[in-house]
Scaffold this active site. Structure first.
Site: not given
Ligand code: NDP
Ligand code: 2IT
Length: 449
Positions: A129, A169
């Protein structure tokens, strides 16, 4: 807690001393330790070769300066990181997070989780990461590009299509991956699948943007089917409104469920009529193009907006935390339980605090940890790597079918290792042991490296 084997106490106390300022990392490791310790005790080789101790130490942690110039002509200095946690079963793989809260503790927890998650997908990927404390909020496209180019100028020395393959992420989506890919290609003078989540025109996989959210819903549907139930007609509470939340909502709607909430870091909206396709299209445009706040949804559709709060007090059957770590605490968990919530499926990484997990377990709520439930994203990243290596692309349907199959298999693994004597499925235990076994065996076979 009284029958914890000796190894646990020693392991926990050493780990706590060595990582005293890393609360999220310790939380992630302890949460896994309680499930795999008894398993390690039964396998003396794992104990002898200190497999768990090795797994809790990154193979490599890279920290670097990221200087760039903002639109006002001022110099800004951010910090960049890549934690290469474990490559026993494949090249390092895992996302990049751009958020002001990013630090070593958060990235080590994410990298540690990633190792087990990637193992669960059954694809050959190690875990890593990375990211930066850069805050993309309010930055212009030019500023984002300049930052991404500077970040990649250093990161490019440490990654490669057979070494380490980053992806998105929090704060890193298609736009950022595009800029970073461009810079890598320019520096290295080669076109390879060094990042995943790329645009469709330059090697991205169909369904990768959708994969985490879709995979989460496929997993939850498997959990319900196991009980002879389904998502149709269920009330769903979602947190977040970013990549994962958006596609989880889309798939819930397709399955005939009613999604009542979405949120961002300022607050949540509660729409009792449900977020339908048209309203979801508004969220996509609001969040991905205008990069606005979720409050606008409530203004537009005349529903409730609750500032500074999480949506866990809303009556639901299924809760899908899809924002960030530790967003669902014990109090939120008690509210969910008292409202009759049956299932918690984690779209985010480690959104539930240890206190919340205890509440779920005590109340027999089916709790699917992120490393199982959100593995669809990295799984399709793995499929993107395969397509890039073959110089070929699969159709949407082909990728989606593979994603479904992978989520089904992860569910099977959780059931295999997590089924309790009373038939209850402990998905946390199942995911932790299921993810651990393959990595641990690979580490044993490869000797002390
Ligand atoms: P995005 O940046 O697209 O969206 C993040 C969302 O979470 C936004 O709505 C954001 O609000 C909110 N958020 C972020 N930080 C905070 C905080 N400290 N407190 C409250 N709300 C918060 O990210 P993703 O959707 O990609 O990721 C969301 C989660 O999913 C994370 O935990 C990530 O690690 C996990 N994840 C993502 C994957 C991927 O493929 N993208 C894969 C697997 C897991 P705001 O805009 O106000 O910051
Ligand atoms: O938390 C996760 O699994 C991710 N942000 C996606 C990682 C990836 O390599 O697609």
């Amino acid at each position: 807690m009284d029958e914890i084997p000796e190894l646990t106490n020693e392991f926990i106390s050493n780990l706590s001393k060595r990582n005293a300022n890393e609360p999220e990392f310790l939380q992630a490791v302890f949460e896994v330790t309680e499930d795999i310790l008894p398993f390690i005790e039964q396998n003396p080789e794992f104990k002898k070769y200190k497999i768990l101790e090795c797994m809790a130490e990154p193979e490599r942690a890279i920290l670097f300066r990221v200087p760039w110039i903002n639109d006002k002509g001022e110099i800004e200095i951010n910090r960049g990181y890549r934690i290469q946690m474990n490559s026993a079963i494949g090249p390092y793989k895992g996302g990049l997070r751009f958020h002001p809260s990013v630090n070593i503790s958060i990235l080590k927890f994410l990298a540690f989780e990633q190792v087990l998650k990637n193992s669960l997908t059954s694809l050959p990927m190690g875990g890593a990461k990375g990211g930066s404390d850069f805050d993309p909020k309010g930055k212009s496209d030019t500023e984002i590009m300049k930052f991404c180019q500077s970040f990649m100028t250093e990161l490019s020395n440490h990654i490669g299509p057979n070494t380490d393959v980053p992806a998105g992420d929090i704060g890193v989506g298609g736009r950022e991956i595009g800029y970073m890919f461009g810079q890598y290609r320019r520096l290295k003078r080669e076109f390879t699948g060094v990042l995943t989540g790329k645009g469709m025109e330059f090697g991205g996989s169909l369904i990768r943007p959708e994969a985490t959210g879709y995979g989460l819903v496929y997993f939850v549907e498997e959990m319900l089917q196991q009980k002879g139930d389904s998502l149709a007609g269920k009330k769903i509470v979602v947190s977040g409104s970013g990549n994962v939340a958006q596609y989880a909502i889309e798939k819930c709607i397709e399955h005939g469920a009613t999604v009542l909430t979405a949120s961002d870091s300022d607050g949540y909206i509660y729409d009792p009529a449900g977020i339908d396709k048209e309203k979801l299209a508004f969220i996509f445009e609001l969040k991905n193009e205008r990069r606005g706040r979720i409050k606008e949804y409530a203004d537009r559709y005349g529903c409730e907006y609750v500032e500074g709060k999480k949506p866990w007090n809303i009556d639901c059957d299924v809760a899908l935390p899809c924002a960030t770590q530790n967003e669902l605490d014990e109090e939120g968990a008690l509210e969910l339980v008292s409202n009759g919530c049956l299932i918690v499926g984690e779209g985010a990484n480690m959104p539930s605090t240890p206190g919340a997990i205890t509440v779920f377990q005590q109340n027999k709520v089916l709790y699917a940890p992120g490393k199982a439930a959100n593995a669809g994203g990295v799984a399709v990243s793995g499929l993107e790597m395969s397509q890039n290596s073959m110089r070929y692309s699969w159709t949407k349907k082909e990728v989606d079918t593979k994603l479904k199959e992978i989520m089904k298999n992860i569910h099977k693994t959780c059931v295999k290792y997590g089924r309790q004597s009373d038939g209850f499925i402990d998905y946390k235990k199942g995911a932790n042991i299921g993810g651990f076994v393959k990595v641990a065996n690979a580490m044993l076979a490869q000797g002390l490296v």
